[in-house]
Design a protein around this motif. Sequence first.
Motif, mmCIF file in Angstrom:
data_model
loop_
_atom_site.group_PDB
_atom_site.id
_atom_site.type_symbol
_atom_site.label_atom_id
_atom_site.label_comp_id
_atom_site.label_asym_id
_atom_site.label_seq_id
_atom_site.Cartn_x
_atom_site.Cartn_y
_atom_site.Cartn_z
ATOM 1 N N SER A 57 11.660 2.250 -1.512
ATOM 2 C CA SER A 57 13.014 2.111 -2.061
ATOM 3 C C SER A 57 14.057 2.872 -1.245
ATOM 4 O O SER A 57 15.252 2.595 -1.367
ATOM 5 C CB SER A 57 13.043 2.594 -3.518
ATOM 6 O OG SER A 57 12.782 3.987 -3.592
ATOM 7 N N ARG A 58 13.615 3.811 -0.436
ATOM 8 C CA ARG A 58 14.547 4.595 0.377
ATOM 9 C C ARG A 58 14.725 4.016 1.790
ATOM 10 O O ARG A 58 15.372 4.626 2.631
ATOM 11 C CB ARG A 58 14.083 6.052 0.458
ATOM 12 C CG ARG A 58 14.331 6.803 -0.852
ATOM 13 C CD ARG A 58 13.585 8.121 -0.890
ATOM 14 N NE ARG A 58 13.982 8.912 -2.055
ATOM 15 C CZ ARG A 58 13.544 8.696 -3.297
ATOM 16 N NH1 ARG A 58 12.714 7.688 -3.536
ATOM 17 N NH2 ARG A 58 13.945 9.453 -4.302
ATOM 18 N N CYS A 59 14.121 2.866 2.015
ATOM 19 C CA CYS A 59 14.196 2.232 3.335
ATOM 20 C C CYS A 59 14.881 0.867 3.252
ATOM 21 O O CYS A 59 14.639 0.107 2.307
ATOM 22 C CB CYS A 59 12.791 2.015 3.912
ATOM 23 S SG CYS A 59 11.813 3.504 4.139
ATOM 24 N N GLN A 60 15.696 0.580 4.228
ATOM 25 C CA GLN A 60 16.143 -0.802 4.411
ATOM 26 C C GLN A 60 14.950 -1.569 4.961
ATOM 27 O O GLN A 60 14.117 -1.013 5.680
ATOM 28 C CB GLN A 60 17.308 -0.847 5.398
ATOM 29 C CG GLN A 60 17.911 -2.243 5.579
ATOM 30 C CD GLN A 60 19.149 -2.207 6.467
ATOM 31 O OE1 GLN A 60 19.959 -1.289 6.375
ATOM 32 N NE2 GLN A 60 19.274 -3.198 7.330
ATOM 33 N N THR A 61 14.843 -2.850 4.633
ATOM 34 C CA THR A 61 13.654 -3.613 5.006
ATOM 35 C C THR A 61 13.988 -4.728 5.994
ATOM 36 O O THR A 61 14.974 -5.442 5.827
ATOM 37 C CB THR A 61 12.983 -4.223 3.757
ATOM 38 O OG1 THR A 61 12.597 -3.171 2.873
ATOM 39 C CG2 THR A 61 11.740 -5.013 4.134
ATOM 40 N N LEU A 62 13.143 -4.859 7.000
ATOM 41 C CA LEU A 62 13.195 -5.977 7.939
ATOM 42 C C LEU A 62 11.819 -6.624 7.947
ATOM 43 O O LEU A 62 10.840 -6.022 8.374
ATOM 44 C CB LEU A 62 13.549 -5.486 9.348
ATOM 45 C CG LEU A 62 13.395 -6.502 10.489
ATOM 46 C CD1 LEU A 62 14.348 -7.681 10.313
ATOM 47 C CD2 LEU A 62 13.607 -5.838 11.853
ATOM 48 N N LEU A 105 0.815 -1.212 0.000
ATOM 49 C CA LEU A 105 0.000 0.000 0.000
ATOM 50 C C LEU A 105 0.848 1.260 0.000
ATOM 51 O O LEU A 105 0.316 2.368 -0.066
ATOM 52 C CB LEU A 105 -0.921 0.011 1.232
ATOM 53 C CG LEU A 105 -1.890 -1.165 1.389
ATOM 54 C CD1 LEU A 105 -2.730 -0.990 2.643
ATOM 55 C CD2 LEU A 105 -2.778 -1.293 0.164
ATOM 56 N N MET A 106 2.168 1.090 0.064
ATOM 57 C CA MET A 106 3.076 2.236 0.134
ATOM 58 C C MET A 106 3.692 2.511 -1.238
ATOM 59 O O MET A 106 3.840 1.603 -2.064
ATOM 60 C CB MET A 106 4.165 1.969 1.171
ATOM 61 C CG MET A 106 3.607 1.744 2.570
ATOM 62 S SD MET A 106 4.852 1.191 3.767
ATOM 63 C CE MET A 106 5.871 2.665 3.834
ATOM 64 N N LEU A 107 4.050 3.755 -1.458
ATOM 65 C CA LEU A 107 4.656 4.142 -2.735
ATOM 66 C C LEU A 107 6.035 3.499 -2.895
ATOM 67 O O LEU A 107 6.794 3.377 -1.928
ATOM 68 C CB LEU A 107 4.802 5.659 -2.809
ATOM 69 C CG LEU A 107 3.517 6.496 -2.767
ATOM 70 C CD1 LEU A 107 3.870 7.984 -2.757
ATOM 71 C CD2 LEU A 107 2.623 6.166 -3.953
ATOM 72 N N ASP A 108 6.348 3.095 -4.107
ATOM 73 C CA ASP A 108 7.674 2.526 -4.387
ATOM 74 C C ASP A 108 8.780 3.504 -4.004
ATOM 75 O O ASP A 108 9.849 3.101 -3.543
ATOM 76 C CB ASP A 108 7.802 2.169 -5.868
ATOM 77 C CG ASP A 108 6.931 0.989 -6.256
ATOM 78 O OD1 ASP A 108 6.534 0.226 -5.345
ATOM 79 O OD2 ASP A 108 6.661 0.827 -7.457
ATOM 80 N N THR A 109 8.515 4.785 -4.207
ATOM 81 C CA THR A 109 9.540 5.801 -3.915
ATOM 82 C C THR A 109 9.851 5.873 -2.422
ATOM 83 O O THR A 109 10.971 6.225 -2.043
ATOM 84 C CB THR A 109 9.068 7.183 -4.406
ATOM 85 O OG1 THR A 109 7.712 7.398 -3.996
ATOM 86 C CG2 THR A 109 9.174 7.283 -5.905
ATOM 87 N N VAL A 110 8.879 5.555 -1.574
ATOM 88 C CA VAL A 110 9.117 5.516 -0.131
ATOM 89 C C VAL A 110 9.836 4.219 0.244
ATOM 90 O O VAL A 110 10.851 4.235 0.945
ATOM 91 C CB VAL A 110 7.791 5.642 0.662
ATOM 92 C CG1 VAL A 110 8.019 5.419 2.153
ATOM 93 C CG2 VAL A 110 7.164 7.015 0.434
#
Length: 269
Positions: A127-132, A120-125
């Motif tokens: 892509s700027r986050c490391q994911t856990l 539900l989140m924008l790809d642009t947001v």
Amino acid sequence: MSEVIISARDVQKISQISSQLPHALLVIADYGLDGLGVAQILAKNSDIFHLKPLPEKQTISVDQIRELISMLRTYAINRRVIIIDEADSMTEPSQNAFLKALEEPNKNTNFILVAKNPKLMLDTVRSRCQTLTLHKTTSAQDKKLLEKYNLDPASSQQILFLAAGRPLLIKELAENPEKFAEYRQLATDAKQILATNREYDTFKNLAKYFSDRQKAILLTDIIVNMIRFQALSRGMNPSLEEQLEKTTSVASALKSNANVRLALTQLVI
């Protein structure tokens, strides 16, 4: 803060991230997993600021994000961590406004976004986050958690089935009889949906979930568990395989924000 129960699979990863927290981290925590608790562990020894939907609201508004950005203009002596709970509830304008904070990082400021459904989140947001991505807890962990409650064996088994791997949901069902009854009804409906060949009866059982995406997702999750249990008991056959494939596809569509009614209707087509 109450005890945070984490899957054994995630302990080492969380420890690694904690030693060097990235500028922006997206914690993906499915329903019943303690994403907020993990965020608080990672933010330990920092100045913590929380952001989530306002009471009686379903989304994080653009005004809330603008207030956050304004606050971030102040100088931070100590490390400050902004925890955005239910980050997937940010509206599109909110996410676009939030991009400014991500693209222009402040010194001593980190962001932890907690979301159930990152689609539900924008790809642009994202892509700027490391994911856990958090995993479900083990059966042994679930049983140990339930030992704290004075429940009869039948209730314990039902909770373990209904909330398998979701410690927050296990606690809720063990502590709240009304919620437990509500979830037992989910299991009853799931069983009837699997058992009946009459499309009208199946559709009638599904209709009560058309207005609640989260319950619809849980319903499909329970149906999948029931199909897998039947397969283990009797062996997989073409009919069960077809049901499993169809239900898994519906669950995926629901998590991708598909229309709830149309997605559930696929179970009777």
